[in-house]
Motif scaffolding. Sequence first.
Motif, mmCIF file in Angstrom:
data_model
loop_
_atom_site.group_PDB
_atom_site.id
_atom_site.type_symbol
_atom_site.label_atom_id
_atom_site.label_comp_id
_atom_site.label_asym_id
_atom_site.label_seq_id
_atom_site.Cartn_x
_atom_site.Cartn_y
_atom_site.Cartn_z
ATOM 1 N N LYS A 49 0.866 -1.180 0.000
ATOM 2 C CA LYS A 49 0.000 0.000 0.000
ATOM 3 C C LYS A 49 0.900 1.227 0.000
ATOM 4 C CE LYS A 49 -4.041 2.194 1.225
ATOM 5 N NZ LYS A 49 -3.758 3.441 0.589
ATOM 6 N N LEU A 50 0.738 2.074 -1.006
ATOM 7 C CA LEU A 50 1.559 3.280 -1.108
ATOM 8 C C LEU A 50 1.073 4.345 -0.128
ATOM 9 C CD1 LEU A 50 1.943 3.579 -4.985
ATOM 10 C CD2 LEU A 50 3.580 2.665 -3.359
ATOM 11 N N PRO A 51 1.978 5.123 0.425
ATOM 12 C CA PRO A 51 1.580 6.159 1.386
ATOM 13 C C PRO A 51 1.090 7.428 0.683
ATOM 14 C CG PRO A 51 3.951 6.121 1.174
ATOM 15 C CD PRO A 51 3.421 5.016 0.299
ATOM 16 N N ILE A 52 -0.006 7.299 -0.065
ATOM 17 C CA ILE A 52 -0.587 8.463 -0.731
ATOM 18 C C ILE A 52 -2.035 8.590 -0.295
ATOM 19 C CG2 ILE A 52 0.957 8.393 -2.723
ATOM 20 C CD1 ILE A 52 -1.228 6.998 -4.310
ATOM 21 N N MET A 53 -2.585 9.760 -0.485
ATOM 22 C CA MET A 53 -3.948 10.043 -0.036
ATOM 23 C C MET A 53 -4.993 9.266 -0.831
ATOM 24 S SD MET A 53 -3.587 11.989 2.513
ATOM 25 C CE MET A 53 -5.218 12.661 2.790
ATOM 26 N N ALA A 54 -4.753 9.028 -2.082
ATOM 27 C CA ALA A 54 -5.751 8.373 -2.927
ATOM 28 C C ALA A 54 -5.941 6.923 -2.502
ATOM 29 C CB ALA A 54 -5.319 8.434 -4.389
ATOM 30 N N LYS A 55 -7.152 6.433 -2.648
ATOM 31 C CA LYS A 55 -7.467 5.055 -2.289
ATOM 32 C C LYS A 55 -6.892 4.054 -3.284
ATOM 33 C CE LYS A 55 -10.119 5.076 1.399
ATOM 34 N NZ LYS A 55 -9.786 4.325 2.587
ATOM 35 N N GLY A 56 -6.502 4.481 -4.471
ATOM 36 C CA GLY A 56 -6.015 3.565 -5.484
ATOM 37 C C GLY A 56 -4.538 3.284 -5.388
ATOM 38 N N GLY A 57 -3.901 3.644 -4.271
ATOM 39 C CA GLY A 57 -2.458 3.514 -4.156
ATOM 40 C C GLY A 57 -2.003 2.139 -3.715
ATOM 41 N N LEU A 58 -2.243 1.132 -4.535
ATOM 42 C CA LEU A 58 -1.853 -0.237 -4.207
ATOM 43 C C LEU A 58 -1.003 -0.781 -5.351
ATOM 44 C CD1 LEU A 58 -2.464 -2.446 -2.018
ATOM 45 C CD2 LEU A 58 -4.176 -3.300 -3.596
ATOM 46 N N VAL A 59 0.208 -1.204 -5.038
ATOM 47 C CA VAL A 59 1.088 -1.804 -6.038
ATOM 48 C C VAL A 59 1.141 -3.296 -5.740
ATOM 49 C CG1 VAL A 59 3.437 -1.914 -6.932
ATOM 50 C CG2 VAL A 59 2.439 0.293 -6.344
ATOM 51 N N PHE A 92 -12.766 -9.615 -1.952
ATOM 52 C CA PHE A 92 -12.354 -10.279 -0.716
ATOM 53 C C PHE A 92 -11.241 -9.554 0.026
ATOM 54 C CE2 PHE A 92 -14.110 -13.843 -3.230
ATOM 55 C CZ PHE A 92 -15.143 -14.175 -2.371
ATOM 56 N N GLY A 93 -10.580 -8.591 -0.616
ATOM 57 C CA GLY A 93 -9.456 -7.905 0.005
ATOM 58 C C GLY A 93 -9.806 -6.573 0.652
ATOM 59 N N GLY A 94 -11.090 -6.258 0.730
ATOM 60 C CA GLY A 94 -11.501 -5.020 1.386
ATOM 61 C C GLY A 94 -11.589 -3.815 0.466
ATOM 62 N N TRP A 95 -11.627 -4.044 -0.843
ATOM 63 C CA TRP A 95 -11.716 -2.959 -1.821
ATOM 64 C C TRP A 95 -12.989 -3.087 -2.649
ATOM 65 C CZ3 TRP A 95 -7.536 0.500 -1.919
ATOM 66 C CH2 TRP A 95 -6.411 0.097 -1.203
ATOM 67 N N LEU A 96 -14.057 -3.522 -2.030
ATOM 68 C CA LEU A 96 -15.299 -3.877 -2.720
ATOM 69 C C LEU A 96 -15.793 -2.794 -3.678
ATOM 70 C CD1 LEU A 96 -17.573 -5.929 -3.107
ATOM 71 C CD2 LEU A 96 -18.733 -4.880 -1.157
ATOM 72 N N ILE A 97 -15.713 -1.549 -3.267
ATOM 73 C CA ILE A 97 -16.214 -0.454 -4.099
ATOM 74 C C ILE A 97 -15.436 -0.338 -5.427
ATOM 75 C CG2 ILE A 97 -14.794 1.395 -3.129
ATOM 76 C CD1 ILE A 97 -17.458 3.074 -3.129
ATOM 77 N N ILE A 101 -14.837 -1.261 -11.257
ATOM 78 C CA ILE A 101 -13.833 -0.515 -12.023
ATOM 79 C C ILE A 101 -12.690 -1.451 -12.408
ATOM 80 C CG2 ILE A 101 -12.200 1.414 -11.958
ATOM 81 C CD1 ILE A 101 -14.103 2.622 -9.743
ATOM 82 N N THR A 102 -12.226 -2.238 -11.443
ATOM 83 C CA THR A 102 -11.138 -3.181 -11.691
ATOM 84 C C THR A 102 -11.517 -4.196 -12.758
ATOM 85 O OG1 THR A 102 -10.240 -2.934 -9.473
ATOM 86 C CG2 THR A 102 -9.724 -4.993 -10.619
ATOM 87 N N ILE A 103 -12.712 -4.727 -12.676
ATOM 88 C CA ILE A 103 -13.150 -5.743 -13.644
ATOM 89 C C ILE A 103 -13.098 -5.192 -15.061
ATOM 90 C CG2 ILE A 103 -15.160 -7.076 -14.417
ATOM 91 C CD1 ILE A 103 -15.756 -7.486 -11.346
ATOM 92 N N VAL A 104 -13.602 -3.987 -15.259
ATOM 93 C CA VAL A 104 -13.592 -3.384 -16.602
ATOM 94 C C VAL A 104 -12.161 -3.067 -17.038
ATOM 95 C CG1 VAL A 104 -14.316 -1.378 -17.968
ATOM 96 C CG2 VAL A 104 -15.933 -2.459 -16.391
ATOM 97 N N LEU A 152 -16.428 7.983 -8.297
ATOM 98 C CA LEU A 152 -16.409 7.717 -6.854
ATOM 99 C C LEU A 152 -16.216 8.982 -6.034
ATOM 100 C CD1 LEU A 152 -14.232 4.468 -6.537
ATOM 101 C CD2 LEU A 152 -16.698 4.675 -6.243
ATOM 102 N N TYR A 153 -15.286 9.854 -6.462
ATOM 103 C CA TYR A 153 -14.940 11.042 -5.685
ATOM 104 C C TYR A 153 -15.715 12.282 -6.080
ATOM 105 C CZ TYR A 153 -10.794 8.275 -4.437
ATOM 106 O OH TYR A 153 -9.947 7.305 -4.000
ATOM 107 N N SER A 154 -16.422 12.230 -7.208
ATOM 108 C CA SER A 154 -17.096 13.424 -7.756
ATOM 109 C C SER A 154 -16.104 14.580 -7.876
ATOM 110 C CB SER A 154 -18.282 13.836 -6.879
ATOM 111 O OG SER A 154 -19.229 12.810 -6.824
ATOM 112 N N ASN A 155 -14.922 14.253 -8.383
ATOM 113 C CA ASN A 155 -13.848 15.226 -8.463
ATOM 114 C C ASN A 155 -12.939 14.832 -9.625
ATOM 115 O OD1 ASN A 155 -11.286 16.515 -8.013
ATOM 116 N ND2 ASN A 155 -11.877 16.847 -5.882
ATOM 117 N N TRP A 156 -12.553 15.808 -10.435
ATOM 118 C CA TRP A 156 -11.701 15.542 -11.596
ATOM 119 C C TRP A 156 -10.210 15.558 -11.259
ATOM 120 C CZ3 TRP A 156 -13.775 13.890 -16.069
ATOM 121 C CH2 TRP A 156 -15.141 14.114 -16.260
ATOM 122 N N ILE A 157 -9.840 16.119 -10.108
ATOM 123 C CA ILE A 157 -8.436 16.283 -9.746
ATOM 124 C C ILE A 157 -7.939 15.150 -8.838
ATOM 125 C CG2 ILE A 157 -6.744 17.829 -8.682
ATOM 126 C CD1 ILE A 157 -8.079 18.923 -11.260
ATOM 127 N N ALA A 158 -8.720 14.761 -7.842
ATOM 128 C CA ALA A 158 -8.289 13.751 -6.862
ATOM 129 C C ALA A 158 -7.791 12.448 -7.498
ATOM 130 C CB ALA A 158 -9.419 13.468 -5.876
#
Length: 193
Positions: A49-59, A92-97, A101-104, A152-158
Amino acid sequence: MQQIQKRQNKTPDLVLTQSIQKPQNKTFDLVLTAILIALVFIATFINIKLPIMAKGGLVHLGTAMLFTIAILFGPKKGAIAGAVGMGLFDIFGGWLIWAPITIVARFLQGFIVGKIAFMNGLKGTSMVMNIAAAVASVPVMLAVYYIGEVILYSNWIAPLASMPGDLLQNAIGLAIAIPLCAILKKTPYFRNM
């Protein structure tokens, strides 16, 4: 007359052989696809898990497995294994939301890699085309995740904050998959494909 009888006698055996052969191939294909999905799923659990604010920070290593499968087996298996394997990880890994997006994103990425790697009958044998395939798939994956995060964020920058992590994940995946595929393509199974 004897030739006609011989042909008639051989026909049922031929039909029986063909009817038995087909289900075995379908069964093998189904089992192989399930194993490939499991490999992507397990590889995705090897992550940081990357130390960034965004929820998508997983390598994770799921991308390396997606690239490997698409290059070795083609677009259909690459798309299915990537989408289902990483989609199940999200569930199953806690990223249900993130699962839809991942599937597509991963379906498209696996399909693109496999389609380009298998273009013109290459069947993943050209290292240059394999690299090009993986690189060509990255903007599509990034675009799908970006659009998904905008929703998800209703934001174009985040969503821009998670792009460096996504790029790093793809670079690591490429660095692992290309040499791995070069080695595996030399094995008897893939030489005979």
